[in-house]
Design an enzyme around this catalytic site. Structure first.
Site, PDB file in Angstrom:
ATOM      1  N   HIS A   1      -4.766  -4.930  -0.043  1.00 41.05           N
ATOM      2  CA  HIS A   1      -4.488  -5.497   1.278  1.00 41.05           C
ATOM      3  C   HIS A   1      -4.970  -6.940   1.353  1.00 41.05           C
ATOM      4  O   HIS A   1      -5.964  -7.255   2.014  1.00 41.05           O
ATOM      5  CB  HIS A   1      -5.168  -4.664   2.361  1.00 41.05           C
ATOM      6  CG  HIS A   1      -4.534  -3.322   2.575  1.00 41.05           C
ATOM      7  ND1 HIS A   1      -3.378  -3.152   3.303  1.00 41.05           N
ATOM      8  CD2 HIS A   1      -4.895  -2.093   2.135  1.00 41.05           C
ATOM      9  CE1 HIS A   1      -3.052  -1.870   3.321  1.00 41.05           C
ATOM     10  NE2 HIS A   1      -3.952  -1.210   2.619  1.00 41.05           N
TER      11      HIS A   1
ATOM     12  N   CYS B   1       0.829  -1.210   0.000  1.00 49.37           N
ATOM     13  CA  CYS B   1       0.000   0.000   0.000  1.00 49.37           C
ATOM     14  C   CYS B   1       0.867   1.266   0.000  1.00 49.37           C
ATOM     15  O   CYS B   1       1.607   1.504  -0.925  1.00 49.37           O
ATOM     16  CB  CYS B   1      -0.985  -0.039   1.151  1.00 49.37           C
ATOM     17  SG  CYS B   1      -2.382   1.123   0.924  1.00 49.37           S
TER      18      CYS B   1
ATOM     19  N   SER C   1      -8.263   0.294   0.379  1.00 51.95           N
ATOM     20  CA  SER C   1      -8.656   1.365   1.285  1.00 51.95           C
ATOM     21  C   SER C   1      -7.610   2.463   1.180  1.00 51.95           C
ATOM     22  O   SER C   1      -6.650   2.504   1.950  1.00 51.95           O
ATOM     23  CB  SER C   1      -8.755   0.842   2.728  1.00 51.95           C
ATOM     24  OG  SER C   1      -9.095   1.886   3.620  1.00 51.95           O
TER      25      SER C   1
ATOM     26  N   LYS D   1     -12.271   8.301  -2.067  1.00 52.27           N
ATOM     27  CA  LYS D   1     -11.538   7.161  -1.536  1.00 52.27           C
ATOM     28  C   LYS D   1     -11.904   5.870  -2.264  1.00 52.27           C
ATOM     29  O   LYS D   1     -13.084   5.612  -2.536  1.00 52.27           O
ATOM     30  CB  LYS D   1     -11.841   7.017  -0.036  1.00 52.27           C
ATOM     31  CG  LYS D   1     -11.084   5.912   0.659  1.00 52.27           C
ATOM     32  CD  LYS D   1     -11.444   5.885   2.142  1.00 52.27           C
ATOM     33  CE  LYS D   1     -10.691   4.823   2.896  1.00 52.27           C
ATOM     34  NZ  LYS D   1     -11.038   4.792   4.341  1.00 52.27           N
TER      35      LYS D   1
ATOM     36  N   GLU E   1      -3.665  -9.084   3.017  1.00 48.14           N
ATOM     37  CA  GLU E   1      -3.438  -9.537   4.397  1.00 48.14           C
ATOM     38  C   GLU E   1      -4.608  -9.211   5.324  1.00 48.14           C
ATOM     39  O   GLU E   1      -4.647  -9.683   6.467  1.00 48.14           O
ATOM     40  CB  GLU E   1      -2.147  -8.905   4.956  1.00 48.14           C
ATOM     41  CG  GLU E   1      -2.287  -7.494   5.484  1.00 48.14           C
ATOM     42  CD  GLU E   1      -2.290  -6.412   4.405  1.00 48.14           C
ATOM     43  OE1 GLU E   1      -2.298  -5.211   4.754  1.00 48.14           O
ATOM     44  OE2 GLU E   1      -2.282  -6.770   3.206  1.00 48.14           O
TER      45      GLU E   1
ATOM     46  N   ARG F   1     -15.727   2.783  12.481  1.00 51.29           N
ATOM     47  CA  ARG F   1     -14.969   3.844  13.170  1.00 51.29           C
ATOM     48  C   ARG F   1     -15.289   5.214  12.595  1.00 51.29           C
ATOM     49  O   ARG F   1     -15.591   6.159  13.328  1.00 51.29           O
ATOM     50  CB  ARG F   1     -13.471   3.564  13.032  1.00 51.29           C
ATOM     51  CG  ARG F   1     -12.562   4.606  13.685  1.00 51.29           C
ATOM     52  CD  ARG F   1     -11.167   4.502  13.098  1.00 51.29           C
ATOM     53  NE  ARG F   1     -11.145   4.874  11.681  1.00 51.29           N
ATOM     54  CZ  ARG F   1     -10.169   4.534  10.832  1.00 51.29           C
ATOM     55  NH1 ARG F   1      -9.175   3.779  11.236  1.00 51.29           N
ATOM     56  NH2 ARG F   1     -10.225   4.935   9.569  1.00 51.29           N
TER      57      ARG F   1
END
Length: 311
Positions: free
Chosen positions: A240, A147, A197, A168, A242, A254
Site C-alpha cells: 500500500h 492488494c 496489511s 498477518k 498510497e 482500532r
C-alpha cells in the site's frame, strides 16, 4: 522553471476537495475543465474500501502530483450495500458499471477490499466485479490493481491461487528492486519500503511459470510486491504505497481498542514504541509509482479510446 502539476478534474463538491486544496493538490471542476482544449487522461477508480473518503484522498494526492491533466471518475459495486458510506453519497459522487459501460478510459484503479479471508466466490459482489474486469479489457487501456484487487485479478486472469498466511503480514518491509530499468519502477531505489496489511499471499511459484507476467520487486520471504503483464497494460501491487503515515496506526489502534490480540506493526514505530510518531518511509516511492504509471499510460494510450485493442 519547474514543471507545474496540472489539476485533476473531479466531480463538483466532492468532500475531500477542500483537504486537497489545503495540501496544494490542484483540482478543477467539470464546469471549468470542459472549456479547456486539452486531451486529459481519463481515470476510473473502482473504490472497494469501506471508508470511501479516506481512499479517495490517498489516491487523488498521488494522481494530482503530475504535469498531466487527469479526469477522475469513481465507480462502486451496485450489488453491494455499503455499511460505512451513505447511499446518497454514492449516488452523488460515484457511478455504476451500467452508467459507464459505453465509455472508454485511459486507466482503471481497483483498490483493495477487507474481504481477503473469504474465498472469491463468497464475496457478495464477485459476479459484478468479474463483469467489470471483462469490460475493462476492451474499454480501458491500462489497469492498476491494489492488494486484494491484485489478488483477485491474478486469480481471475491466470488462476494464481490466493494462500492464507499463518499470521498477518503487518508493518513496513524492505523490498528489492529486480528490474531497475523497467518504466513502472524507474527511479526506485535498490531497496524500498512498503506498508503491508494482509492475511494472504499469492502463489509465487505459479507466477514464475507464467510467461505473460514479470515480477518487478520482491521480498526474499514474502514474495513479490509489484508485478506487471509483459505488455504493461496490467499492473499489480500487493502493498500500500498510497497509505498515509498513520494508516497502519489507525488499524492497530482500532483492533487493540476492540480487545483483539493484535501485533505491533513491524518496522513502523521508532523503537517499537506506539506512543511515538510512525516513520513515513514509503512516501516518495508511492509518488514515483503513480507518476510512472500515469506517464506510461499517457505515452502509450490511443487518442481515440474507442479504438482500443481488446486483449
Amino acid at each position: 522553471m519547474g514543471v507545474e502539476a496540472m489539476p485533476i478534474k473531479i466531480i463538483e463538491d466532492l468532500p475531500v476537495r477542500k483537504q486537497l486544496q489545503q495540501e496544494q493538490v490542484y483540482t478543477i471542476e467539470s464546469s471549468r475543465a470542459i472549456s479547456q482544449d486539452i486531451r486529459p487522461l481519463k481515470i476510473l477508480i473502482l473504490n472497494l474500501m469501506p471508508l470511501k473518503e479516506t481512499t479517495e484522498l490517498q489516491l487523488l494526492r498521488l494522481l494530482g502530483n503530475s504535469p498531466l491533466q487527469i479526469d477522475v471518475d469513481f465507480l462502486h459495486m451496485s450489488t453491494h450495500k455499503s455499511k460505512n458510506t451513505a447511499t446518497s453519497y454514492l449516488q452523488k459522487f460515484y457511478k455504476t458499471i451500467d452508467e459507464v459501460k459505453d465509455d472508454y478510459f485511459d486507466g482503471l484503479i481497483v483498490t483493495g477490499a477487507p474481504v481477503e479471508k473469504l474465498d472469491f466466490d463468497q464475496v457478495g459482489y464477485i459476479k459484478e466485479l468479474r463483469s467489470v474486469t471483462d469490460w475493462a479489457q476492451s474499454h480501458i487501456y491500462s489497469r492498476f490493481y491494489i492488494c486484494w484487487g491484485a489478488q483477485f485479478a491474478l486469480d481471475y486472469y491466470y488462476n494464481v491461487e490466493k494462500i492464507r498466511l499463518d499470521e498477518k503480514l503487518f508493518g513496513v518491509f524492505p523490498y528489492q528492486n529486480k528490474e531497475a530499468s523497467h518504466p513502472y519502477i524507474r527511479g526506485f531505489d535498490d531497496v524500498y519500503h512498503v506498508p503491508q496489511s494482509r492475511h494472504t499471499r499469492v502463489d509465487y511459484e505459479k507466477i514464475k511459470t507464467i510467461d505473460q507476467l514479470k515480477v518487478l520487486t520482491c521480498h526474499p520471504d514474502f514474495g513479490p510486491d509489484i508485478i506487471t503483464s509483459q505488455d504493461q497494460r496490467d499492473l499489480y501491487i500487493f502493498g500500500h504505497l498510497e497509505y498515509d503515515r498513520d494508516t497502519l496506526k489507525k488499524e492497530y489502534d482500532r483492533d487493540a481498542s476492540s480487545g483483539q490480540e493484535v501485533q505491533l506493526p513491524i518496522n513502523y514505530y521508532p523503537g517499537d514504541n506506539p506512543e511515538k510518531t510512525p516513520l513515513f518511509q514509503w512516501k516518495s516511492h508511492g509518488h514515483l509509482l503513480f507518476n510512472n504509471w500515469l506517464n506510461e499510460t499517457y505515452q502509450n494510450t490511443l487518442y481515440d479510446l474507442s479504438k482500443l485493442p481488446e486483449l
